[in-house]
Design a protein around this motif. Structure first.
Motif, PDB file in Angstrom:
ATOM      1  N   ILE A 267     -47.842  -5.386 -20.312  1.00  0.00           N
ATOM      2  CA  ILE A 267     -49.203  -5.320 -20.141  1.00  0.00           C
ATOM      3  C   ILE A 267     -49.608  -5.945 -18.815  1.00  0.00           C
TER       4      ILE A 267
ATOM      5  N   ARG B  20     -49.897  -0.513 -30.200  1.00  0.00           N
ATOM      6  CA  ARG B  20     -50.791   0.089 -29.884  1.00  0.00           C
ATOM      7  C   ARG B  20     -51.843   0.515 -30.870  1.00  0.00           C
TER       8      ARG B  20
ATOM      9  N   GLY C 188     -55.687  -8.665 -25.599  1.00  0.00           N
ATOM     10  CA  GLY C 188     -56.134  -7.372 -25.930  1.00  0.00           C
ATOM     11  C   GLY C 188     -56.755  -7.427 -27.376  1.00  0.00           C
TER      12      GLY C 188
ATOM     13  N   ALA D  71     -58.700  -2.984 -23.959  1.00  0.00           N
ATOM     14  CA  ALA D  71     -57.322  -2.509 -24.442  1.00  0.00           C
ATOM     15  C   ALA D  71     -57.528  -1.323 -24.711  1.00  0.00           C
TER      16      ALA D  71
ATOM     17  N   TRP E  76     -53.731  -0.054 -24.238  1.00  0.00           N
ATOM     18  CA  TRP E  76     -52.840  -1.030 -25.097  1.00  0.00           C
ATOM     19  C   TRP E  76     -53.021  -1.290 -26.390  1.00  0.00           C
TER      20      TRP E  76
END
Length: 133
Positions: free
Chosen positions: A38, A53, A86, A93, A98
């Motif tokens: 990330i 994810r 996140g 995110a 992400w």
């Protein structure tokens, strides 16, 4: 530095709150080489967490749902700081791939990986791409 990378890649210890297939954990460590994928401004560098994810609740933990959920395209190796960010900043995110919404396919959704837009597949390949809004 090369020695440090080799040492990290031999340590497939990515934390989660539930069981993850050893094959997924090992493949994720191989793809990330032990480094956070990330890489936000608060990144600590070393991957310690497995970040899905799509949230586990959206994908499921058992049976066929778990098989579809525990795949490389749906997983990122993350440091604790980036993984936490996140969850604390979901708009960022989602914008950066992400995290994904339930209807999104991880194979088709770009992710900002270490500052570059890529597509991830389930064999561990990383394909450069662009983000289309």
């Amino acid at each position: 530095m090369a020695h440090d990378r080799a040492k990290r890649s031999n340590q497939p210890r990515l934390r989660t709150g539930y069981p993850i297939p050893k094959s997924l954990r090992a493949a994720l460590v191989a793809r990330s080489e032990g480094w956070c994928e990330i890489a936000t401004l608060t990144c600590t560098g070393t991957a310690t967490d497995l970040a899905h994810r799509k949230k586990v609740g959206a994908g499921g933990r058992k049976g066929e749902a778990a098989k579809a959920h525990h795949v490389l395209s749906n997983a990122l190796a993350a440091c604790r700081a980036c993984h936490g960010r996140g969850h604390l900043m979901p708009a960022e995110a989602y914008r950066n791939g992400w995290m994904l919404r339930e209807h999104q396919n991880p194979l088709k959704e770009p992710v900002l990986r270490r500052g570059r837009w890529v597509l991830l597949d389930d064999s561990g390949s990383i394909e450069p791409t662009t983000k289309e809004d």
